[in-house]
Design an enzyme around this catalytic site. Structure first.
Site, mmCIF file in Angstrom:
data_model
loop_
_atom_site.group_PDB
_atom_site.id
_atom_site.type_symbol
_atom_site.label_atom_id
_atom_site.label_comp_id
_atom_site.label_asym_id
_atom_site.label_seq_id
_atom_site.Cartn_x
_atom_site.Cartn_y
_atom_site.Cartn_z
ATOM 1 N N ASP A 261 0.792 -1.223 0.068
ATOM 2 C CA ASP A 261 -0.177 -0.239 -0.144
ATOM 3 C C ASP A 261 0.606 1.293 0.103
ATOM 4 O O ASP A 261 1.368 1.890 1.100
ATOM 5 C CB ASP A 261 -0.874 0.001 1.299
ATOM 6 C CG ASP A 261 -1.661 1.362 1.611
ATOM 7 O OD1 ASP A 261 -2.065 1.542 -0.002
ATOM 8 O OD2 ASP A 261 -2.638 1.555 2.487
ATOM 9 N N LYS A 268 1.353 7.622 0.712
ATOM 10 C CA LYS A 268 1.926 8.048 1.876
ATOM 11 C C LYS A 268 2.706 8.038 2.208
ATOM 12 O O LYS A 268 4.072 8.429 1.472
ATOM 13 C CB LYS A 268 2.261 6.680 2.422
ATOM 14 C CG LYS A 268 0.667 5.730 2.654
ATOM 15 C CD LYS A 268 1.104 4.119 3.666
ATOM 16 C CE LYS A 268 -0.135 3.491 3.139
ATOM 17 N NZ LYS A 268 -0.989 4.205 4.783
ATOM 18 N N ARG A 342 -10.887 -0.868 2.463
ATOM 19 C CA ARG A 342 -12.648 -0.860 1.689
ATOM 20 C C ARG A 342 -13.402 -1.083 0.512
ATOM 21 O O ARG A 342 -13.871 -1.710 0.390
ATOM 22 C CB ARG A 342 -12.618 0.479 2.832
ATOM 23 C CG ARG A 342 -13.282 1.744 2.154
ATOM 24 C CD ARG A 342 -13.069 2.882 3.060
ATOM 25 N NE ARG A 342 -12.023 2.638 4.042
ATOM 26 C CZ ARG A 342 -12.078 4.304 4.685
ATOM 27 N NH1 ARG A 342 -12.868 4.226 4.976
ATOM 28 N NH2 ARG A 342 -10.569 4.303 5.772
#
Ligand code: BES
Ligand code: MN
Ligand code: ZN
Length: 487
Positions: A261, A268, A342
């Site tokens: 991720d 990030k 999600r």
């Protein structure tokens, strides 16, 4: 590493090390008392000097002063048995701490002699499980490995069953941990799917892998959107274990499998990205649990579903403001590409519904907010169904794995309304972020009894503890095996 049960207490065996117990009051187990007496009170003197405290998890290796028998004694602290908490959890920690201490170098034969200290089949199984887990860690790529599993480990006075079952669950934890500890250049969606296929063959599970063209046919557009910016293709894997009659509806275990991720375009910072190979821990946990269930022969039908994608930055990455048509038909406006788990789970949960499950348990390293709320040692629980949540909590309590429920009040759902689509993939601002994420998932379970477990904190540890290495922890494997066994 071979594990087995033997009769007797092992005190006179010519092994490399005999593990004996010492409690917080300075009382040795019966095998320790024997060894102490044969050596003229050498252990009692060490206890009196304060060299051995009996604190749970303290493990001190002493060369034997005796002419015969074990070459060394490992005195493991069993702590205060009246202190409360889960005895099975304590047994796990004792087994793990002892084995981690002994794994500092290669050893031949190790014997655990704790049968009068650790009583009850469930506790003994957990001790064995801890011992197996204590031999593995994150040293996968070190030329000189840090941990050396002994050639054989014997458990004196334990039943064959407790040793066999503890070994199965410990190996399942180690499977989960290895998959999480492997870097993202080794574990990506298709290689994870290959691991699942291999595992299915070894344990007698039915495995089905959906590649990208199948995912398109199946309208898994949210999952595909997350993986679109990656050079690695996305996958969805279904694993099936039938331990009960065909007419019994299964329990569905659903795992987030984001193999890396980066955050996508909502990228990030470096520090936060460093450990994001762990973002498939939910999926790895599903694999561990279902393989253990199959090898234990649990009388339950289980379907495991893992959504696999890599969240990367590229010219065709999904973008902020994109509207995704999920498999369920609901549309989602993307407000942050780092809230990708999600999206993957939205489609994976929808696939789970096709199995008409009795209940769904999903596992996901879903939110940093859950770590802010509960810290790194506690899993967050969320539900639409009280009885299922209670059974998850009981199973975790039996395993000694800390979990805590967070509320799911209706008004949290207002935060994920979108002006252009049915919902958006983040709440208003960051407050309550673990809950708004769970409210998002709830949109995709269609009222089926469901528990969401946010393992973002406990799945991957920055620092080691006496009973485990840093890195992947295998959290919730033992709890979910309990859940499935409890029926
Ligand atoms: N994989 C992360 C969550 C995470 C954080 C896991 C720390 C393990 C350790 C997840 O995909 C994520 O980035 N969540 C965002 C959500 C936000 C953008 C709404 C987060 O928690 O910041
Ligand atoms: Mn993310
Ligand atoms: Zn993520």
């Amino acid at each position: 590493m071979k594990t087995s049960a033997i009769d007797g207490d092992g005190v006179s065996m010519e092994c490399d090390a005999l593990v004996i117990g010492l409690d917080a009051e300075g009382k040795l187990g019966s095998s320790g008392v024997k060894a102490d007496q044969s050596g003229g009170g050498w252990l009692s003197r060490a206890i009196a000097r304060g060299d051995l405290s009996g604190k749970r998890g303290e493990a001190v290796l002493l060369p034997s002063p005796l002419e015969r028998g074990p070459a060394a004694f490992l005195v493991v602290g069993t702590g205060d048995a009246t202190a409360g908490g889960s005895p099975a959890g304590a047994a796990f920690e004792i087994g793990a701490a002892a084995m981690r201490r002994l794994a500092d170098r290669a050893r031949g034969e190790v014997v655990f002699s704790l049968s009068d200290v650790i009583t009850g089949e469930a506790n003994r199984r957990n001790l064995v499980c801890g011992a197996v887990a204590g031999t593995a860690g994150q040293d996968l790529y070190q030329r000189e490995r840090k941990l050396h599993p002994p050639a054989s480990v014997q458990f004196a006075g334990f039943s064959e069953t407790s040793v066999r079952e503890g070994t199965i669950v410990g190996e399942a934890m180690n499977l989960t941990r290895r998959l999480v500890n492997e870097p993202a250049c080794v574990i990506y969606p298709s290689s994870f799917a290959d691991e699942a296929t291999k595992l299915g063959e070894a344990c007698g599970l039915e495995v089905e892998v959906w590649d990208e063209s199948r995912l398109e046919q199946e309208n898994c557009r949210a999952l595909l959107a997350v993986g679109r910016g990656s050079a690695r293709e996305s996958r969805l894997v279904k694993l099936r274990y039938q331990g009960a009659g065909d007419d019994r509806p299964p329990i569905a275990l659903v795992g987030k499998g984001v193999t890396f991720d980066s955050g996508g375009l909502s990228i990030k910072p470096s520090d936060g990205m460093l450990t994001m190979k762990c973002d498939m821990a939910g999926a790895a946990t599903v694999l561990g649990v279902i393989s253990a269930a199959a090898r234990l022969g649990i009388k339950e039908n289980i379907v495991g579903l893992v959504g696999l994608a890599e969240n990367m930055v590229a010219g065709d990455s999904f973008k902020l403001g994109d509207v995704l048509h999920t498999r369920s038909g609901k549309t989602v406006e993307v407000h942050n590409t780092d809230a990708e788990g999600r999206l993957v789970l939205a489609d994976t949960l929808d696939v789970a519904l096709e199995e008409s499950p009795r209940g769904i348990v999903d596992l996901a390293t879903l939110t940093g907010a859950c770590v802010v709320a509960l810290g790194v040692d506690v899993c967050g629980l969320f539900t639409n169904n009280r009885p299922l949540l209670d059974s998850v909590r009981r199973a975790a309590g039996e395993a000694g794995e800390p979990v805590w429920e967070l509320p799911m009040f209706d008004f949290y759902a207002e935060q994920i309304r979108s002006k252009v689509a049915d919902i958006k993939n983040v709440g208003e601002g960051r407050w309550g972020g673990a809950i708004t994420a769970a409210k998002f998932l709830e949109e995709f379970v269609a009222g089926t009894p469901w528990v969401h477990i946010d393992i973002a904190g406990p799945a991957f540890a920055d620092n080691p503890k006496p009973m485990r290495d840093a890195g992947a922890t295998g959290v919730m494997v033992r709890s979910l095996v309990n859940l499935l066994e409890n029926g």
